[in-house]
Design a protein around this motif. Structure first.
Motif, PDB file in Angstrom:
ATOM      1  N   ILE A  95       0.831  -1.213   0.000  1.00 46.80           N
ATOM      2  CA  ILE A  95       0.000   0.000   0.000  1.00 46.80           C
ATOM      3  C   ILE A  95       0.862   1.257   0.000  1.00 46.80           C
ATOM      4  O   ILE A  95       0.610   2.201  -0.759  1.00 46.80           O
ATOM      5  N   THR A  96       1.900   1.271   0.812  1.00 43.87           N
ATOM      6  CA  THR A  96       2.727   2.488   0.872  1.00 43.87           C
ATOM      7  C   THR A  96       3.457   2.719  -0.455  1.00 43.87           C
ATOM      8  O   THR A  96       3.570   3.855  -0.922  1.00 43.87           O
ATOM      9  N   ILE A  97       3.902   1.639  -1.068  1.00 41.21           N
ATOM     10  CA  ILE A  97       4.601   1.777  -2.352  1.00 41.21           C
ATOM     11  C   ILE A  97       3.635   2.235  -3.451  1.00 41.21           C
ATOM     12  O   ILE A  97       3.986   3.031  -4.326  1.00 41.21           O
ATOM     13  N   GLU A  98       2.397   1.751  -3.393  1.00 42.41           N
ATOM     14  CA  GLU A  98       1.396   2.186  -4.383  1.00 42.41           C
ATOM     15  C   GLU A  98       1.075   3.674  -4.199  1.00 42.41           C
ATOM     16  O   GLU A  98       0.938   4.411  -5.191  1.00 42.41           O
ATOM     17  N   CYS A  99       0.973   4.113  -2.965  1.00 37.94           N
ATOM     18  CA  CYS A  99       0.765   5.559  -2.733  1.00 37.94           C
ATOM     19  C   CYS A  99       1.933   6.359  -3.288  1.00 37.94           C
ATOM     20  O   CYS A  99       1.738   7.393  -3.950  1.00 37.94           O
ATOM     21  N   ASP A 100       3.135   5.898  -3.017  1.00 37.29           N
ATOM     22  CA  ASP A 100       4.300   6.641  -3.505  1.00 37.29           C
ATOM     23  C   ASP A 100       4.344   6.651  -5.028  1.00 37.29           C
ATOM     24  O   ASP A 100       4.790   7.637  -5.630  1.00 37.29           O
ATOM     25  N   ALA A 101       3.863   5.578  -5.658  1.00 35.81           N
ATOM     26  CA  ALA A 101       3.828   5.540  -7.124  1.00 35.81           C
ATOM     27  C   ALA A 101       2.921   6.654  -7.655  1.00 35.81           C
ATOM     28  O   ALA A 101       3.238   7.306  -8.655  1.00 35.81           O
ATOM     29  N   VAL A 102       1.795   6.879  -6.984  1.00 32.91           N
ATOM     30  CA  VAL A 102       0.878   7.948  -7.399  1.00 32.91           C
ATOM     31  C   VAL A 102       1.520   9.321  -7.161  1.00 32.91           C
ATOM     32  O   VAL A 102       1.566  10.177  -8.054  1.00 32.91           O
ATOM     33  N   LEU A 103       2.022   9.513  -5.946  1.00 30.18           N
ATOM     34  CA  LEU A 103       2.554  10.834  -5.578  1.00 30.18           C
ATOM     35  C   LEU A 103       3.760  11.222  -6.438  1.00 30.18           C
ATOM     36  O   LEU A 103       3.907  12.375  -6.845  1.00 30.18           O
ATOM     37  N   GLU A 104       4.604  10.235  -6.698  1.00 33.99           N
ATOM     38  CA  GLU A 104       5.810  10.486  -7.493  1.00 33.99           C
ATOM     39  C   GLU A 104       5.443  11.028  -8.879  1.00 33.99           C
ATOM     40  O   GLU A 104       6.058  11.973  -9.369  1.00 33.99           O
ATOM     41  N   VAL A 105       4.441  10.425  -9.494  1.00 35.21           N
ATOM     42  CA  VAL A 105       4.023  10.887 -10.824  1.00 35.21           C
ATOM     43  C   VAL A 105       3.526  12.331 -10.746  1.00 35.21           C
ATOM     44  O   VAL A 105       3.918  13.188 -11.550  1.00 35.21           O
ATOM     45  N   LEU A 106       2.667  12.614  -9.782  1.00 39.04           N
ATOM     46  CA  LEU A 106       2.073  13.955  -9.709  1.00 39.04           C
ATOM     47  C   LEU A 106       3.123  15.011  -9.384  1.00 39.04           C
ATOM     48  O   LEU A 106       3.142  16.090  -9.982  1.00 39.04           O
ATOM     49  N   VAL A 107       4.019  14.690  -8.439  1.00 36.59           N
ATOM     50  CA  VAL A 107       5.050  15.668  -8.054  1.00 36.59           C
ATOM     51  C   VAL A 107       6.069  15.840  -9.183  1.00 36.59           C
ATOM     52  O   VAL A 107       6.447  16.956  -9.533  1.00 36.59           O
ATOM     53  N   ASP A 108       6.496  14.743  -9.785  1.00 31.35           N
ATOM     54  CA  ASP A 108       7.487  14.847 -10.863  1.00 31.35           C
ATOM     55  C   ASP A 108       6.913  15.595 -12.072  1.00 31.35           C
ATOM     56  O   ASP A 108       7.483  16.584 -12.527  1.00 31.35           O
ATOM     57  N   MET A 109       5.795  15.107 -12.575  1.00 30.58           N
ATOM     58  CA  MET A 109       5.280  15.677 -13.826  1.00 30.58           C
ATOM     59  C   MET A 109       4.680  17.075 -13.601  1.00 30.58           C
ATOM     60  O   MET A 109       4.772  17.929 -14.474  1.00 30.58           O
ATOM     61  N   GLY A 110       4.083  17.277 -12.433  1.00 24.37           N
ATOM     62  CA  GLY A 110       3.423  18.564 -12.173  1.00 24.37           C
ATOM     63  C   GLY A 110       4.362  19.646 -11.667  1.00 24.37           C
ATOM     64  O   GLY A 110       4.024  20.830 -11.719  1.00 24.37           O
ATOM     65  N   THR A 111       5.523  19.254 -11.145  1.00 30.74           N
ATOM     66  CA  THR A 111       6.439  20.287 -10.639  1.00 30.74           C
ATOM     67  C   THR A 111       7.844  20.123 -11.223  1.00 30.74           C
ATOM     68  O   THR A 111       8.290  20.934 -12.014  1.00 30.74           O
ATOM     69  N   ARG A 112       8.525  19.036 -10.888  1.00 28.54           N
ATOM     70  CA  ARG A 112       9.949  18.935 -11.240  1.00 28.54           C
ATOM     71  C   ARG A 112      10.194  18.981 -12.747  1.00 28.54           C
ATOM     72  O   ARG A 112      11.154  19.577 -13.195  1.00 28.54           O
ATOM     73  N   TYR A 113       9.344  18.299 -13.523  1.00 30.41           N
ATOM     74  CA  TYR A 113       9.565  18.219 -14.974  1.00 30.41           C
ATOM     75  C   TYR A 113       8.563  19.040 -15.768  1.00 30.41           C
ATOM     76  O   TYR A 113       8.549  18.955 -16.999  1.00 30.41           O
TER      77      TYR A 113
END
Ligand SMILES: N[C@@H](CCC(=O)N[C@@H](CS)C(=O)NCC(=O)O)C(=O)O
Length: 213
Positions: A95-113
């Motif tokens: 569950i924690t890894i699945e949450c991080d998979a979601v958050l990583e996409v949103l933070v990376d694509m929406g901010t970092r990249y």
């Protein structure tokens, strides 16, 4: 002395605060976005340039997952965050890894990249990344059928899902004041309704009301 360097609205920082609350541990909160000198301090303490960062006596722990693991090891007599059985740990980690998979996409694509959004490769990369986030969030939604996601008590899996859902559900209210959130909204991610319903069941927990006050 116990200090948490954090960003008020970050789901990663809220996890650490929910974990401290669950353990019954106080910490001085240092908001690194509001106070530049706290950010400088945090960056002297660890090479990891993300928040949260916990200072607990002589220990410095960066990264929310590491902080939660540390708290269980440092304070074993206090309410646990991670299950002790292999079955429970496997379920909670999934569950924690699945949450991080979601958050990583949103933070990376929406901010970092996000600055790369006019590149010709962007639509294909974005589609692939958003599909990952969608699949992970649907796997989570399928598991959100019980009040506590793993076992019969509040724990790490619940912290991860609650902080993820509250963050995403809070986007519309923050779009006008946070350029990062306004960018993330353009990605069009939709949080599955069962996850929102699950998080709402916990809205009145004392740790939740305290961290989201
Ligand atoms: N894996 C880290 C991720 C933390 C993270 O990405 N924090 C963001 C705030 S949402 C951050 O500090 N961003 C600032 C930066 O990357 O410079 C954790 O779980 O603590």
């Amino acid at each position: 002395v116990r200090v948490l360097y954090h960003f008020e609205h970050s789901p990663f920082s809220r996890r650490a605060r929910l974990a401290l609350h669950h353990k019954g541990l106080d910490a001085e909160l240092r908001e690194t976005r509001a106070n530049e000198s706290y950010l400088v301090e945090a960056r002297k303490l660890t090479p990891i340039r993300t928040m949260p960062v916990l200072v607990d006596g002589d220990h410095v722990i960066a990264d929310s997952a590491a902080i939660v693991q540390y708290l269980d090891l440092a304070y074993p007599d206090r309410p646990r965050l991670w299950p002790t059985s292999a079955d429970g740990a496997a379920a909670a980690l999934a569950i924690t890894i699945e949450c991080d998979a979601v958050l990583e996409v949103l933070v990376d694509m929406g901010t970092r990249y996000f600055a790369l959004r006019n590149d010709s490769a962007w639509p294909a990369v974005l589609r692939e990344r958003m599909e990952r986030a969608r699949i992970a969030s649907e796997a989570l939604a399928a598991k959100a059928t019980r009040p506590f996601l793993v076992g019969d008590a509040w724990g790490a899996a619940d912290l991860w899902v609650l902080s993820m859902v509250r963050w995403i559900a809070g986007f519309p209210a923050r779009a006008a004041t946070s350029p990062n959130i306004a960018q993330i909204i353009t990605l069009g991610f939709q949080i599955p309704e069962p996850l929102v319903a699950w998080a709402n069941r916990h809205a009145n927990r004392p740790d939740v009301t305290s961290v989201y006050a």
